[in-house]
Scaffold this active site. Sequence first.
Site, PDB file in Angstrom:
ATOM      1  CG  ASP A 250     -32.834  31.884 -96.266  1.00  0.00           C
ATOM      2  OD1 ASP A 250     -32.964  31.032 -95.380  1.00  0.00           O
ATOM      3  OD2 ASP A 250     -31.718  32.311 -96.644  1.00  0.00           O
ATOM      4  CB  VAL A 252     -35.432  39.118 -93.755  1.00  0.00           C
ATOM      5  CG1 VAL A 252     -36.400  38.281 -94.565  1.00  0.00           C
ATOM      6  CG2 VAL A 252     -35.784  39.072 -92.273  1.00  0.00           C
ATOM      7  CG  HIS A 253     -30.664  37.923 -90.263  1.00  0.00           C
ATOM      8  ND1 HIS A 253     -31.598  36.934 -90.075  1.00  0.00           N
ATOM      9  CD2 HIS A 253     -29.499  37.294 -90.540  1.00  0.00           C
ATOM     10  CE1 HIS A 253     -31.016  35.752 -90.229  1.00  0.00           C
ATOM     11  NE2 HIS A 253     -29.747  35.935 -90.515  1.00  0.00           N
ATOM     12  CD  GLU A 287     -33.827  31.705 -91.455  1.00  0.00           C
ATOM     13  OE1 GLU A 287     -33.132  30.935 -90.773  1.00  0.00           O
ATOM     14  OE2 GLU A 287     -33.577  31.964 -92.649  1.00  0.00           O
ATOM     15  CG  HIS A 316     -32.678  28.766 -79.376  1.00  0.00           C
ATOM     16  ND1 HIS A 316     -32.596  27.822 -80.371  1.00  0.00           N
ATOM     17  CD2 HIS A 316     -32.145  29.907 -79.897  1.00  0.00           C
ATOM     18  CE1 HIS A 316     -32.048  28.368 -81.447  1.00  0.00           C
ATOM     19  NE2 HIS A 316     -31.766  29.612 -81.180  1.00  0.00           N
TER      20      HIS A 316
END
Length: 591
Positions: A250, A252-253, A287, A316
Site C-alpha cells: 500500500d 509505497v510513495h 501502489e 483516469h
Amino acid sequence: MPLSLDVWAPLPERVDVVVDGLEVPLERGEEGWWRLPAERQDLLREGAGYGYRLDSGEALIPAPRSRWQPDGVHGLSRLYDPASYAWQDSDWTGRQLAGAIIYELHIGTFTPEGTLTAAIDKLDHLVELGIDLVELMPVNAFNGEHGWGYDGVGWYAVHHAYGGPRAYQEFVDACHARGLGVIQDVVYNHLGPSGNYLPLFGPFLDDSVQSPWGSAINLAGEDSDEVRRFIIDNALMWLQDYHVDGLRLDAVHALVDTRAIHILEEMAVEVNALSTFLNRPLCLIAESDLNDPRLITPREAGGYGLDAQWSDDFHHALLANLTGDDSGYYADFAELEALAKVIETGFFHDGTKSSFRGRRHGRRLDTPTIPTWRLVVCSDNHDQIGNRADGGRLATRQTPRQLQIAALITLLSAYTPMIFMGEEWAASTPFMFFSSHPEPDLAEAVSTGRLEEFSKMDWDTSTIVDPQDPAAFERSKLNWGELDGEVHAEILATYRDAIALRRTYPDLTDPRFEWVAARFDPDSHWFVVERGETMTVAVNFDMDPVEIEMEDGVQILLRVGDVQLVEGRLQLGRQAAAVLHLEAEAMPGRS
C-alpha cells in the site's frame, strides 16, 4: 517461525511476560532483544494467552509480532504455530503475474457472513469467471470489528472477526486447490490511530519525519535496522507461513526512506531469495502515485526490482473518456489522445505537466525492456469507489453498455487487469468507507473528518454516510442474488467471454509494448486498440453510430450493442464495441 515469546524492546528497563496468568521476567539480550529464559520454554504452548508488562506497569501489552488477537487489538495475544496446520497444497506450483487476472475483494463484505470461511464458498464463482489471483484487502488486526483494514496495528495477526490465522490458512489452501493464487494487501507506511503499542517497545516511529498519518515509520533513523527487519519478516511470513503468492504494498510513495538501499529493494531481494527456495513464483505489487519506473525496473538496471505497480493513469484516462468527467485530476485525461498514450506507453504523466499537481509529474517507462504486465490496471477499485462520498460504484453511474466497454478495454489491454468484487456483474451495492472504532472520541473524529472532507469538495452532504454507522458496513455487502437479474447476467457474460478470449488468443497477453497500437477519431469518439498482428478492440464512446475501416479478413468474436461488419467497414451503434480477429489465411505470408 516457531513459537516465541522473545521481543525487541530497547526502550523499557524491564520486560516481564505474563502467560496464562503466570508472570516471568525476560532476560535482556543484545540489540534491545529480551529473551525467554531457557528453563521456561515450557511456556511455549499453542493457544496460551500472553502479554507483556513493561517497567512493572499495571497494563499488559499485546505482542508486537502476535499472530492471534482473538479479543481484538487491545486484548491479550495468543500463541499460534502456523506449522500446526496440515496443508493440502503440496502440488501447488504457484501463479505467475504475467498473463494473470486479479480479483480484489474485501473479506468483511464479500459474503453476508464476512469471514474467510464463508468466502471459500464463493471461490468457484471466481474460477468460472477465469480469475488467476485473488487479492485480499488488508486482513491484519485493526481496531474494532469491521473496517477497510488500512488502519491496522497488529501487522502479524489475522483480524479476529475474519476468523483468525487458522481460517486464513484454510482460505489460502482452498484457493490453491482451485488453481487460484492469493495476493495479500499489506500496509507498511503507517499504523492505525488505536491499538498501536509499538512505540512503547521501541522507536518504530520517527517523530522528525511526518506523514499524512503523523510520525512516519522509522526506516532510516536510529535503531531502524530492527524496524526494517520487522517489516521484511512480516512480508516473508505471509509468503512462507501462510503460502501466499504475492503482496500488494500500500502507498509505497509514503515510505520515507533515505538509506542507500531502499526498503522496497531490500524486500525484493529477500522475496526473490524465498521464491527460489520455495520453487514457486512470488510477486510484489506496489501502489504508487509517483509514476516512477524505478519501482519495477530490475535491480541490475538500477531499479528496486518489484514485479508490478498500479497504474492510476489508465483508470483516469478510461473513466474520463467513458464518463465525460473532466473535474479535478481527470482534467488532464479527458481526451482520447490521453487514453491512446496510456494504452501504448503505460503512463500519461511521464514528465508532463500535471494540472492537478501544478507541476511536472512522472517519468517515461523504458518500454523496450519493461513488459506491459508490470502495470496493474482497472476500471474500478476499492479506493475509486469507497473514496466517493456515497461509495457509489461505476455501475451506478453508467449504462450497461458503458460498463461493457470499460470491461473490454481493461480486460483486453496489454496490462495486468484487476476486477473489484462485484464489478463483473455490475453490483448495485455501494462500497462505502466504514469503521467501527469503539472509542467515542476517535469515532467522532472519524465521522466529523469525513463530513468536513467532502464539504470542502462541494459534495452533496446528504449523500455522505457516517463511517461509524453500522449501515455503512451492512449496505456495502455484496448481494449475490443479483446474479439472476437479466442485466447483471449480461454484464457477467461479457466479462467471462472477454477473459476467455485472453486465454484463447496469444496476442491478447503479448507483453511487448511495440505490439500495442491505438487509433481514434476525436470528433466521432471511436477508439481502436490493435494487439499484435491479429486482434483488434474497437469501441464507440459516442451516442451516435460510427463506421470504422477495418483490414480485410477480420472476423467478429465478441459484440457489445449494435455491431455489424459490412464490406470491410465496422459499424458500431451508440455505445457499442467489438473484438475482432484477423484470420491466418488473410494475413500476408501466411496460409
